[in-house]
Enzyme design. Structure first.
Site, mmCIF file in Angstrom:
data_model
loop_
_atom_site.group_PDB
_atom_site.id
_atom_site.type_symbol
_atom_site.label_atom_id
_atom_site.label_comp_id
_atom_site.label_asym_id
_atom_site.label_seq_id
_atom_site.Cartn_x
_atom_site.Cartn_y
_atom_site.Cartn_z
ATOM 1 N N ASN A 187 -7.481 1.965 -10.138
ATOM 2 C CA ASN A 187 -6.427 2.960 -10.329
ATOM 3 C C ASN A 187 -6.991 4.365 -10.502
ATOM 4 O O ASN A 187 -6.312 5.338 -10.242
ATOM 5 C CB ASN A 187 -5.573 2.603 -11.538
ATOM 6 N N LYS A 207 -34.249 14.196 16.900
ATOM 7 C CA LYS A 207 -32.849 14.063 17.296
ATOM 8 C C LYS A 207 -32.809 13.824 18.791
ATOM 9 O O LYS A 207 -33.480 14.537 19.541
ATOM 10 C CB LYS A 207 -32.091 15.353 16.956
ATOM 11 N N ARG A 245 -3.527 8.547 -10.399
ATOM 12 C CA ARG A 245 -4.639 8.627 -11.357
ATOM 13 C C ARG A 245 -5.993 8.887 -10.691
ATOM 14 O O ARG A 245 -6.974 9.166 -11.368
ATOM 15 C CB ARG A 245 -4.707 7.351 -12.210
ATOM 16 N N TYR A 283 -40.914 18.958 15.051
ATOM 17 C CA TYR A 283 -39.534 18.707 15.461
ATOM 18 C C TYR A 283 -39.537 18.232 16.904
ATOM 19 O O TYR A 283 -40.158 18.860 17.773
ATOM 20 C CB TYR A 283 -38.690 19.990 15.346
ATOM 21 N N ALA A 333 0.823 -1.207 0.000
ATOM 22 C CA ALA A 333 0.000 0.000 0.000
ATOM 23 C C ALA A 333 0.857 1.258 0.000
ATOM 24 O O ALA A 333 0.475 2.285 0.556
ATOM 25 C CB ALA A 333 -0.913 -0.010 1.225
ATOM 26 N N ALA A 334 2.022 1.176 -0.652
ATOM 27 C CA ALA A 334 2.935 2.326 -0.629
ATOM 28 C C ALA A 334 2.774 3.239 -1.845
ATOM 29 O O ALA A 334 3.276 4.349 -1.857
ATOM 30 C CB ALA A 334 4.381 1.830 -0.535
ATOM 31 N N ASN A 376 -49.984 10.838 22.255
ATOM 32 C CA ASN A 376 -50.194 11.340 20.895
ATOM 33 C C ASN A 376 -49.777 12.802 20.827
ATOM 34 O O ASN A 376 -50.343 13.654 21.513
ATOM 35 C CB ASN A 376 -51.668 11.209 20.492
ATOM 36 N N GLN A 391 8.145 1.658 3.525
ATOM 37 C CA GLN A 391 9.034 1.429 2.383
ATOM 38 C C GLN A 391 9.967 2.631 2.262
ATOM 39 O O GLN A 391 9.544 3.773 2.460
ATOM 40 C CB GLN A 391 8.230 1.254 1.087
ATOM 41 N N GLY A 407 1.713 -7.628 -15.967
ATOM 42 C CA GLY A 407 2.814 -8.567 -16.152
ATOM 43 C C GLY A 407 2.256 -9.852 -16.759
ATOM 44 O O GLY A 407 1.162 -10.281 -16.415
HETATM 45 C C1 UD1 Z 1 2.299 -5.107 -10.711
HETATM 46 C C2 UD1 Z 1 3.105 -6.324 -11.167
HETATM 47 C C3 UD1 Z 1 2.481 -6.854 -12.453
HETATM 48 C C4 UD1 Z 1 1.033 -7.218 -12.218
HETATM 49 C C5 UD1 Z 1 0.268 -6.011 -11.670
HETATM 50 C C6 UD1 Z 1 -1.123 -6.423 -11.252
HETATM 51 C C7 UD1 Z 1 5.398 -5.976 -10.459
HETATM 52 C C8 UD1 Z 1 6.745 -5.568 -10.874
HETATM 53 N N1 UD1 Z 1 4.465 -5.924 -11.390
HETATM 54 O O1 UD1 Z 1 2.436 -4.136 -11.717
HETATM 55 O O2 UD1 Z 1 3.183 -8.005 -12.880
HETATM 56 O O3 UD1 Z 1 0.421 -7.659 -13.413
HETATM 57 O O4 UD1 Z 1 0.928 -5.488 -10.503
HETATM 58 O O5 UD1 Z 1 -1.836 -5.295 -10.860
HETATM 59 O O6 UD1 Z 1 5.200 -6.365 -9.320
HETATM 60 N N2 UD1 Z 1 3.552 -0.787 -4.489
HETATM 61 C C9 UD1 Z 1 4.257 -0.523 -3.343
HETATM 62 N N3 UD1 Z 1 5.510 -0.013 -3.466
HETATM 63 C C10 UD1 Z 1 6.074 0.230 -4.664
HETATM 64 C C11 UD1 Z 1 5.345 -0.043 -5.833
HETATM 65 C C12 UD1 Z 1 4.087 -0.563 -5.711
HETATM 66 O O7 UD1 Z 1 3.761 -0.732 -2.240
HETATM 67 O O8 UD1 Z 1 7.200 0.685 -4.682
HETATM 68 C C13 UD1 Z 1 2.195 -1.312 -4.367
HETATM 69 C C14 UD1 Z 1 1.154 -0.369 -4.941
HETATM 70 O O9 UD1 Z 1 0.664 0.494 -3.937
HETATM 71 C C15 UD1 Z 1 0.095 -1.319 -5.437
HETATM 72 C C16 UD1 Z 1 0.873 -2.567 -5.806
HETATM 73 O O10 UD1 Z 1 2.098 -2.494 -5.124
HETATM 74 O O11 UD1 Z 1 -0.825 -1.670 -4.421
HETATM 75 C C17 UD1 Z 1 1.110 -2.688 -7.299
HETATM 76 O O12 UD1 Z 1 1.782 -1.553 -7.745
HETATM 77 P P1 UD1 Z 1 1.598 -1.042 -9.222
HETATM 78 O O13 UD1 Z 1 2.504 0.080 -9.439
HETATM 79 O O14 UD1 Z 1 0.155 -0.864 -9.508
HETATM 80 O O15 UD1 Z 1 2.146 -2.325 -10.016
HETATM 81 P P2 UD1 Z 1 2.043 -2.548 -11.556
HETATM 82 O O16 UD1 Z 1 3.119 -1.788 -12.211
HETATM 83 O O17 UD1 Z 1 0.674 -2.336 -11.977
HETATM 84 CA CA CA Z 2 -1.766 -1.403 -10.563
#
Ligand code: UD1
Ligand code: CA
Length: 493
Positions: free
Chosen positions: A246, A369, A24, A384, A18-19, A395, A88, A158
């Site tokens: 996204n 309320k 977007r 009210y 979640a970093a 009533n 991170q 990927g």
């Molecule tokens: C990643 C995968 C890809 C896959 C896709 C599915 C890698 C290299 N690629 O790509 O193969 O098909 O997800 O959605 O893993 N995040 C971090 N730290 C970072 C980067 C990302 O916590 O430095 C977290 C993001 O918050 C997100 C998730 O990892 O929740 C995926 O990151 P995102 O940048 O969307 O990955 P993709 O490039 O889409």
């Molecule tokens: Ca993504």
């Protein structure tokens, strides 16, 4: 979706990524804090992860770190566990994110057992599918098991690379892929089960030597395989479970699909939903069988609806309990308790602290309320009631108002049992009305009314005969009055 047969043992850890920045969304609010189905995206993701009962639940954060971490910690009670927050650093990529997550584990020096990786922005993923992934991973003795999906349009994802024998050879990112590899439509969901030791040692070998200059988690697959580990996939037919949000268009689509699933589950469990498309039910809402939900109704938060109750149309209930057989029509309510057999609406605004007793009624154009209404008491029309306590079988007449606010402080109105108040009574709080008391129409009640008394505050009526013709001579009203007197000379005398 395949059913998981045996629940797997709890994994050593689930690491939720979640970093990311989520640019977007075009929002000052971090992406994963945007809500759908009544809970933030990360809330859904963590709930699915927590459902596996992992020994450690880790969330990796960076973008808007404090806001995100605070929100995640606030979810602890509903999750039944306190997630560990891992930060991170400036090294980008999913691989680095997982490495930072592993470093936050108490067993960081020697991670054994299964480590699951999921994303904070994939809200429809279920514990069941994660359980299936972990179950297959452990049953097959895999080094890595990746959750995949077959997509008509795999752009951006990927791709899963397979060797001649069909075994997984690795994952190539869209940006790094050849034209030929881009034709592959089996994609990486980004959700995996890893052997903890394999993951730790493979991550130590991952570099940033790729199109995005990031540490790719996906590189772990080919490294694990080269080291002799078994890499396998679990393919899901249910693309929604691996879909991330996204932008706000995807968020709305995921929200609608989540709601569709929630509403279907309630219908299967015995709720009649007349119009599923306009019925929005948070994941946190509970409904008993034989409830009926009419169109354009929104049920939110900790709302609970008991058997035989009918809610809607055009109703929003937030954190509201509706009793057995109650009827709530065209109403906006929050933080309220509506008793069994009670009736609310239409066009009624019920604010927090409203407790309506069994068989009670709060009718059209009423605002309430902080008011307790006893069993069988009725506030039927136009008024009210705030900071008040109303007894049983009372009533309250049309247009009554509890004047609870003196401009500085709020005061209480206490009304007893079997009271009858006439239209347009105003209660100037603090004031107490005894059991069985009555008020006259238009009464402005400033002093307590003893039990059984009739409170009158309006001066007796005095008619000035001939007033209109004398004071408004020649007016249509005066002419009408003259006609009426000549036709019925005794009228009004
Ligand atoms: C990643 C995968 C890809 C896959 C896709 C599915 C890698 C290299 N690629 O790509 O193969 O098909 O997800 O959605 O893993 N995040 C971090 N730290 C970072 C980067 C990302 O916590 O430095 C977290 C993001 O918050 C997100 C998730 O990892 O929740 C995926 O990151 P995102 O940048 O969307 O990955 P993709 O490039 O889409
Ligand atoms: Ca993504």
């Amino acid at each position: 979706m395949t059913e998981s047969t045996v629940a797997p043992a709890p994994p050593a850890a689930v690491i939720v990524l979640a970093a990311g920045a989520g640019t977007r969304m075009k929002s000052k609010t971090p992406k994963i804090l945007h809500p759908l189905g009544g809970t933030s995206m990360i809330g859904h993701a963590l709930a699915a992860a927590a459902g596996l009962n992992p020994r450690e639940l880790v969330a990796v954060v960076r973008h808007q770190r404090d806001l995100v971490a605070e929100h995640i910690t606030s979810l602890s009670e509903s999750l039944g566990t306190t997630p560990t927050i891992a930060d991170q650093d400036e090294v980008p990529g999913t691989g680095r994110a997982v490495q930072c997550g592993l470093e936050a584990l108490p067993t960081a020096q020697n991670v054994t057992g299964t480590v699951v990786v999921t994303y904070g922005d994939v809200p429809l993923l279920t514990t069941e599918l994660l359980g299936e992934l972990v179950g297959r991973h452990e049953a097959e003795g895999n080094a890595v098991t990746v959750l995949t999906a077959l997509l008509d349009d795999p752009t951006g994802y990927g791709r899963i690379l397979r060797d001649e024998a069909g075994s997984v050879a690795g994952i190539v990112e869209h940006k790094d892929a050849t034209d030929e590899q881009r034709l592959i439509n089996e994609v990486n969901s980004g959700i995996y089960a890893f052997d903890g030791a394999v993951l730790t040692s493979a991550l130590a070998q991952v570099t940033t030597d790729n199109a995005q200059g990031e540490m790719y988690l996906t590189d772990v697959l080919s490294i694990a395989r080269a080291a002799g580990g078994r890499v396998a996939t679990v393919a899901t037919q249910d693309r929604w479970q691996v879909e991330g949000a996204n932008d706000r268009v995807q968020l709305a689509a995921l929200g609608a699909e989540m709601n569709r699933r929630t509403v279907i589950a309630h219908m299967r469990a015995g709720t009649t939903v007349q119009d599923p498309a306009t019925t929005w039910i948070d994941a946190t809402v509970t409904l008993e069988p034989d409830t009926t939900i009419l169109p354009n109704t929104h049920l939110q938060g900790a709302t609970h609806i008991a058997e035989d109750a009918v809610v809607g149309p055009d109703t929003t209930l937030v954190d509201t309990t509706v009793g057995t057989g109650a009827r709530v029509t065209r109403t906006q309510a929050a933080g309220a308790v509506i008793g069994a057999g009670a009736a609310v609406g239409p066009f009624t605004y019920i604010r927090p602290g409203t407790v309506l007793g069994e068989e009670g009624k709060i009718g059209a154009f009423y605002e309430t309320k902080n008011v307790t209404v006893g069993r069988g008491s009725k506030l039927s029309h136009l008024g009210y009631a705030g900071d008040a306590e109303i007894g049983e079988h009372t009533n309250i007449g049309c247009g009554n108002i509890t004047a609870n606010y003196d401009g500085v402080n709020k005061h209480r109105t206490v009304i007893g049992d079997h009271v009858r108040t006439s239209s347009n009574t105003v209660f100037i709080a603090p004031v107490t009305i005894g059991d069985g008391a009555y008020t006259g129409a238009g009464a402005v009640v400033r002093k307590d009314v003893p039990a059984g008394a009739l409170a009158l505050t309006v001066a007796p009526q005095r008619n000035s005969e001939g007033w209109t013709e004398e004071r408004r001579p020649g007016s249509p009203a005066a002419e009408a009055a003259a006609r009426a007197r000549s036709e019925k000379p005794d009228a009004g005398a």
